[in-house]
Scaffold this motif. Structure first.
Motif, PDB file in Angstrom:
ATOM      1  N   VAL A  14       0.838  -1.204   0.000  1.00 60.81           N
ATOM      2  CA  VAL A  14       0.000   0.000   0.000  1.00 60.81           C
ATOM      3  C   VAL A  14       0.875   1.258   0.000  1.00 60.81           C
ATOM      4  O   VAL A  14       0.553   2.254  -0.652  1.00 60.81           O
ATOM      5  CB  VAL A  14      -0.960   0.002   1.212  1.00 60.81           C
ATOM      6  N   LYS A  15       2.004   1.217   0.710  1.00 58.77           N
ATOM      7  CA  LYS A  15       2.927   2.351   0.704  1.00 58.77           C
ATOM      8  C   LYS A  15       3.401   2.667  -0.707  1.00 58.77           C
ATOM      9  O   LYS A  15       3.466   3.826  -1.128  1.00 58.77           O
ATOM     10  CB  LYS A  15       4.153   2.031   1.571  1.00 58.77           C
ATOM     11  N   GLU A  16       3.739   1.614  -1.448  1.00 55.35           N
ATOM     12  CA  GLU A  16       4.321   1.783  -2.784  1.00 55.35           C
ATOM     13  C   GLU A  16       3.271   2.043  -3.857  1.00 55.35           C
ATOM     14  O   GLU A  16       3.548   2.723  -4.853  1.00 55.35           O
ATOM     15  CB  GLU A  16       5.125   0.539  -3.157  1.00 55.35           C
ATOM     16  N   ASN A  17       2.055   1.523  -3.663  1.00 56.15           N
ATOM     17  CA  ASN A  17       1.073   1.559  -4.749  1.00 56.15           C
ATOM     18  C   ASN A  17      -0.231   2.278  -4.419  1.00 56.15           C
ATOM     19  O   ASN A  17      -1.089   2.406  -5.282  1.00 56.15           O
ATOM     20  CB  ASN A  17       0.726   0.125  -5.179  1.00 56.15           C
ATOM     21  N   GLY A  18      -0.361   2.727  -3.177  1.00 52.96           N
ATOM     22  CA  GLY A  18      -1.632   3.317  -2.758  1.00 52.96           C
ATOM     23  C   GLY A  18      -1.981   4.612  -3.469  1.00 52.96           C
ATOM     24  O   GLY A  18      -1.086   5.345  -3.896  1.00 52.96           O
ATOM     25  N   PRO A  19      -3.282   4.930  -3.635  1.00 56.97           N
ATOM     26  CA  PRO A  19      -4.378   4.054  -3.220  1.00 56.97           C
ATOM     27  C   PRO A  19      -4.494   2.825  -4.121  1.00 56.97           C
ATOM     28  O   PRO A  19      -4.282   2.921  -5.338  1.00 56.97           O
ATOM     29  CB  PRO A  19      -5.606   4.944  -3.338  1.00 56.97           C
ATOM     30  N   ILE A  20      -4.810   1.699  -3.503  1.00 56.49           N
ATOM     31  CA  ILE A  20      -4.876   0.426  -4.229  1.00 56.49           C
ATOM     32  C   ILE A  20      -6.042  -0.382  -3.690  1.00 56.49           C
ATOM     33  O   ILE A  20      -6.315  -0.365  -2.484  1.00 56.49           O
ATOM     34  CB  ILE A  20      -3.538  -0.351  -4.066  1.00 56.49           C
ATOM     35  N   THR A  44      -6.854  -1.574   9.091  1.00 59.11           N
ATOM     36  CA  THR A  44      -7.675  -0.367   8.984  1.00 59.11           C
ATOM     37  C   THR A  44      -8.152   0.089  10.362  1.00 59.11           C
ATOM     38  O   THR A  44      -8.072   1.275  10.701  1.00 59.11           O
ATOM     39  CB  THR A  44      -8.887  -0.618   8.070  1.00 59.11           C
ATOM     40  N   MET A  45      -8.633  -0.865  11.175  1.00 60.91           N
ATOM     41  CA  MET A  45      -9.105  -0.517  12.516  1.00 60.91           C
ATOM     42  C   MET A  45      -7.967  -0.020  13.402  1.00 60.91           C
ATOM     43  O   MET A  45      -8.163   0.854  14.250  1.00 60.91           O
ATOM     44  CB  MET A  45      -9.790  -1.719  13.163  1.00 60.91           C
ATOM     45  N   ALA A  46      -6.763  -0.562  13.181  1.00 63.24           N
ATOM     46  CA  ALA A  46      -5.612  -0.147  13.982  1.00 63.24           C
ATOM     47  C   ALA A  46      -5.075   1.208  13.547  1.00 63.24           C
ATOM     48  O   ALA A  46      -4.309   1.834  14.280  1.00 63.24           O
ATOM     49  CB  ALA A  46      -4.507  -1.195  13.892  1.00 63.24           C
ATOM     50  N   GLY A  47      -5.464   1.662  12.352  1.00 62.72           N
ATOM     51  CA  GLY A  47      -5.053   2.984  11.904  1.00 62.72           C
ATOM     52  C   GLY A  47      -3.861   3.017  10.969  1.00 62.72           C
ATOM     53  O   GLY A  47      -3.444   4.091  10.532  1.00 62.72           O
ATOM     54  N   ALA A  51      -9.269   3.515   4.219  1.00 64.05           N
ATOM     55  CA  ALA A  51      -9.934   3.024   3.007  1.00 64.05           C
ATOM     56  C   ALA A  51     -11.022   3.992   2.574  1.00 64.05           C
ATOM     57  O   ALA A  51     -11.719   4.568   3.413  1.00 64.05           O
ATOM     58  CB  ALA A  51     -10.537   1.643   3.267  1.00 64.05           C
ATOM     59  N   ARG A  52     -11.129   4.158   1.267  1.00 60.62           N
ATOM     60  CA  ARG A  52     -12.173   5.014   0.711  1.00 60.62           C
ATOM     61  C   ARG A  52     -12.924   4.235  -0.358  1.00 60.62           C
ATOM     62  O   ARG A  52     -12.305   3.593  -1.211  1.00 60.62           O
ATOM     63  CB  ARG A  52     -11.569   6.274   0.103  1.00 60.62           C
ATOM     64  N   TYR A  57      -7.298   1.372  -0.677  1.00 57.25           N
ATOM     65  CA  TYR A  57      -6.563   1.554   0.575  1.00 57.25           C
ATOM     66  C   TYR A  57      -5.357   2.458   0.364  1.00 57.25           C
ATOM     67  O   TYR A  57      -4.729   2.432  -0.696  1.00 57.25           O
ATOM     68  CB  TYR A  57      -6.088   0.199   1.106  1.00 57.25           C
ATOM     69  N   PHE A  58      -5.048   3.245   1.398  1.00 60.45           N
ATOM     70  CA  PHE A  58      -3.823   4.037   1.353  1.00 60.45           C
ATOM     71  C   PHE A  58      -3.191   4.062   2.732  1.00 60.45           C
ATOM     72  O   PHE A  58      -3.870   3.892   3.764  1.00 60.45           O
ATOM     73  CB  PHE A  58      -4.079   5.449   0.825  1.00 60.45           C
ATOM     74  N   TYR A  59      -1.902   4.270   2.779  1.00 59.07           N
ATOM     75  CA  TYR A  59      -1.135   4.251   4.023  1.00 59.07           C
ATOM     76  C   TYR A  59      -1.299   5.579   4.756  1.00 59.07           C
ATOM     77  O   TYR A  59      -1.193   6.651   4.151  1.00 59.07           O
ATOM     78  CB  TYR A  59       0.337   3.998   3.693  1.00 59.07           C
ATOM     79  N   THR A  60      -1.548   5.508   6.060  1.00 57.57           N
ATOM     80  CA  THR A  60      -1.769   6.729   6.843  1.00 57.57           C
ATOM     81  C   THR A  60      -0.459   7.437   7.189  1.00 57.57           C
ATOM     82  O   THR A  60      -0.467   8.608   7.563  1.00 57.57           O
ATOM     83  CB  THR A  60      -2.512   6.421   8.153  1.00 57.57           C
ATOM     84  N   GLY A  61       0.648   6.704   7.109  1.00 59.23           N
ATOM     85  CA  GLY A  61       1.943   7.302   7.413  1.00 59.23           C
ATOM     86  C   GLY A  61       2.260   7.366   8.891  1.00 59.23           C
ATOM     87  O   GLY A  61       3.219   8.023   9.315  1.00 59.23           O
TER      88      GLY A  61
END
Length: 209
Positions: A14-20, A44-47, A51-52, A57-61
């Motif tokens: 997800v870091k490399e390809n997000g949003p995916i 996702t629940m852990a943060g 997801a949209r 999915y995308f990485y929150t950083g």
């Protein structure tokens, strides 16, 4: 939170390809979408991920410690407050000592005829009163209690971390949770050092699941 190797791989993807999308993540791992669903839900629940709809999915950083800090700062008093132990301001010091012992608490909240907060009794207050020669059966607690406005209070919407700081800085064992009414301050709960300890133990325990 300790991640599995597959969950770490998902984050890297997800870091490399997000949003995916979930389907594309599954394809890169040579797995089915159904197999990945629990992992994606946990991340996702852990943060770690967000997801949209129709985006993916995308990485929150955010690191694990940052997410833990955010979670701690979201806890509110109302989520952890316990039942307050109260005594009427007219009861004797002897009865207050008995109540503290039987209820196994370190702080008693004193109320008036309207059930509104007028004072607090700590172990030190009761110990100090018992050292003298006075008859504890006839001395009312309002004589020895700490009175308003020298009482630290909190409300249900206050952050638990802020109350923890108050307990530490003021070196007290417990704080009443109050509600403002026309009659005065109604005691609705209590937060103690034990409450704070339980909250953080629960947080760490859940984080290890």
């Amino acid at each position: 939170m300790e991640l599995s190797k597959r969950q770490e791989k998902i984050i890297d993807i997800v870091k490399e390809n997000g949003p995916i999308t979930g389907e594309n993540i599954a394809e890169k791992l040579s797995l089915t979408r159904a197999t990945l669903r629990p992992d994606l839900a946990i991340l996702t629940m852990a943060g770690f991920l967000d997801a949209r709809p129709r985006v993916g999915y995308f990485y929150t950083g955010k690191t694990g410690s940052e997410l833990l800090t955010e979670k701690i700062k979201s806890y509110k008093v109302q989520d952890y407050q316990s039942i307050p132990i109260v005594v009427h301001e007219g009861v004797s010091v002897y009865d207050a000592i008995s109540t503290m012992f039987l209820e196994d608490v370190g702080t008693l909240f004193v109320v008036d005829d309207k059930s509104c907060l007028t004072g607090i009794l700590s172990r030190k207050d009761l110990l100090r009163a018992s050292i003298g020669t006075q008859d504890l059966n006839v001395v009312p607690v309002h004589i020895i209690m700490t009175r308003m406005p020298n009482i630290t209070v909190c409300r249900k919407d206050d952050l638990l971390i802020d109350i923890a700081n108050l307990l530490i800085n003021k070196q007290i064992d417990g704080i009443p949770v109050i509600k403002d009414t026309d009659k005065g301050l109604e005691v609705t709960g209590r937060i103690t050092k034990t409450t704070i300890t339980k909250a953080f133990v629960e947080l760490i325990a859940n984080d290890q699941v």
